[in-house]
Scaffold this motif. Sequence first.
Motif, short mmCIF file in Angstrom:
data_model
loop_
_atom_site.label_atom_id
_atom_site.label_comp_id
_atom_site.label_asym_id
_atom_site.label_seq_id
_atom_site.Cartn_x
_atom_site.Cartn_y
_atom_site.Cartn_z
N VAL A 77 0.84 -1.20 0.00
CA VAL A 77 0.00 0.00 0.00
C VAL A 77 0.88 1.25 0.00
N VAL A 78 0.49 2.25 -0.79
CA VAL A 78 1.09 3.58 -0.72
C VAL A 78 0.01 4.53 -0.20
N ARG A 79 0.35 5.29 0.85
CA ARG A 79 -0.63 6.17 1.48
C ARG A 79 -0.02 7.55 1.72
N GLN A 80 -0.91 8.53 1.88
CA GLN A 80 -0.48 9.86 2.31
C GLN A 80 -1.16 10.20 3.63
N THR A 81 -0.37 10.71 4.57
CA THR A 81 -0.88 11.20 5.85
C THR A 81 -0.49 12.67 5.95
N GLY A 82 -1.48 13.51 6.23
CA GLY A 82 -1.21 14.94 6.28
C GLY A 82 -2.04 15.63 7.33
N PRO A 83 -2.08 16.97 7.28
CA PRO A 83 -2.88 17.73 8.25
C PRO A 83 -4.37 17.48 8.04
N ALA A 84 -5.16 17.88 9.02
CA ALA A 84 -6.60 17.62 8.96
C ALA A 84 -7.25 18.27 7.75
N HIS A 85 -6.74 19.45 7.32
CA HIS A 85 -7.36 20.13 6.18
C HIS A 85 -6.79 19.63 4.85
N GLY A 86 -5.81 18.72 4.91
CA GLY A 86 -5.24 18.16 3.69
C GLY A 86 -5.91 16.86 3.30
N TRP A 87 -5.36 16.23 2.24
CA TRP A 87 -5.90 14.95 1.79
C TRP A 87 -5.16 13.82 2.50
N ASN A 88 -5.91 12.91 3.10
CA ASN A 88 -5.37 11.74 3.78
C ASN A 88 -5.97 10.50 3.14
N GLY A 89 -5.12 9.54 2.78
CA GLY A 89 -5.70 8.33 2.22
C GLY A 89 -4.73 7.42 1.51
N VAL A 90 -5.31 6.40 0.90
CA VAL A 90 -4.55 5.37 0.17
C VAL A 90 -4.54 5.74 -1.30
N LEU A 91 -3.33 5.86 -1.85
CA LEU A 91 -3.13 6.24 -3.24
C LEU A 91 -3.06 5.04 -4.17
N TRP A 92 -2.50 3.95 -3.69
CA TRP A 92 -2.25 2.79 -4.54
C TRP A 92 -2.17 1.55 -3.68
N SER A 93 -2.56 0.44 -4.24
CA SER A 93 -2.38 -0.84 -3.55
C SER A 93 -2.24 -1.94 -4.59
N ARG A 94 -1.53 -2.98 -4.20
CA ARG A 94 -1.44 -4.20 -5.02
C ARG A 94 -1.79 -5.35 -4.10
N LEU A 95 -3.06 -5.70 -4.09
CA LEU A 95 -3.57 -6.67 -3.13
C LEU A 95 -4.18 -7.88 -3.84
N GLY A 96 -4.19 -8.97 -3.14
CA GLY A 96 -4.84 -10.18 -3.62
C GLY A 96 -5.86 -10.65 -2.60
N PRO A 97 -6.59 -11.71 -2.90
CA PRO A 97 -7.61 -12.21 -1.98
C PRO A 97 -7.08 -12.58 -0.60
N ASP A 98 -5.80 -12.97 -0.53
CA ASP A 98 -5.26 -13.46 0.73
C ASP A 98 -4.77 -12.37 1.67
N ASP A 99 -4.41 -11.20 1.12
CA ASP A 99 -3.85 -10.16 1.99
C ASP A 99 -4.68 -8.88 2.03
N ALA A 100 -5.78 -8.81 1.29
CA ALA A 100 -6.55 -7.56 1.19
C ALA A 100 -7.13 -7.14 2.54
N ASP A 101 -7.77 -8.05 3.25
CA ASP A 101 -8.43 -7.68 4.51
C ASP A 101 -7.42 -7.21 5.55
N ALA A 102 -6.27 -7.86 5.61
CA ALA A 102 -5.24 -7.46 6.57
C ALA A 102 -4.70 -6.07 6.23
N ALA A 103 -4.52 -5.79 4.93
CA ALA A 103 -4.03 -4.48 4.52
C ALA A 103 -5.04 -3.39 4.83
N ILE A 104 -6.32 -3.68 4.61
CA ILE A 104 -7.37 -2.70 4.94
C ILE A 104 -7.35 -2.41 6.43
#
Length: 263
Positions: A33-60
């Motif tokens: 997973v690639v994510r950005q963490t910033g100030p409250a007024h900025g954008w916070n979230g997940v930009l990219w992921s490469r997940l499969g059925p076996d690791d998706a729930d753990a990554a979430i």
Amino acid sequence: MDLTSLRTRYDRQLRIGARPDGPGARVERDGPVVRQTGPAHGWNGVLWSRLGPDDADAAIAAQIRHFRAAGRTFEWKLYGHDGPADLAARLLAAGFTAEEEETVMVADATALPAHEGLPEGVEIRPVTDEAGVRMVVEVHERAFGTDSSHIGHRLLDQLADAPGTVAAVLALAHGEPVSAARLDLQPGTDFAGLYGGGTVAPWRGRGLYRALVTHRAHLAAARGYPYLQVDAAPTSRPILARLGFEELTTTTPYVYEVGAVTE
């Protein structure tokens, strides 16, 4: 345009290799997973992921823990070509809420038509100071009926600390702000991003959105960006298509609310 090649380049430059989009933000790789963490007024979230059925729930679950610890509501940007196939259902099951699907559209920045003619009494003006930012916020609040103060905070941050990464513009009708938009310029990438286009209701349907798109296209081309990209809502997609934009993929924001946040 070779859309398959462009989509690969888009993912590599703007998602996997993303840079922080403003002061106080950091981009980090957390396994798949690639994510950005910033100030409250900025954008916070997940930009990219490469997940499969076996690791998706753990990554979430790991991303929920991270943003909860940071006290940040965050967004998982799910693209139409992301896996696994049931990732959307997994996000919903984990407590995310889906917002409206948008279409990622791209265009050759040098191929758009010349600047559009403006209605009489309307001029396009760059935003360079706090007064201009206040007018941008005013336009967004009138156009969309929502609190847009976070847009002002973020734009002020960019203008103060990284002015070369953003170009905001206003359309003024006899001095009154009636439309506004932003151009994001990420160094080292081929894509300039069109964001924040909004026009107040009495001025819709008079060519202002189209004029601000072509204006920003010429700004991007002059600064050496070969392509434009935009997350297009259904209302803007036909206008962009007529200007030569093509559909690259789709993106849907999945939002996880973590409650009130404090700085």
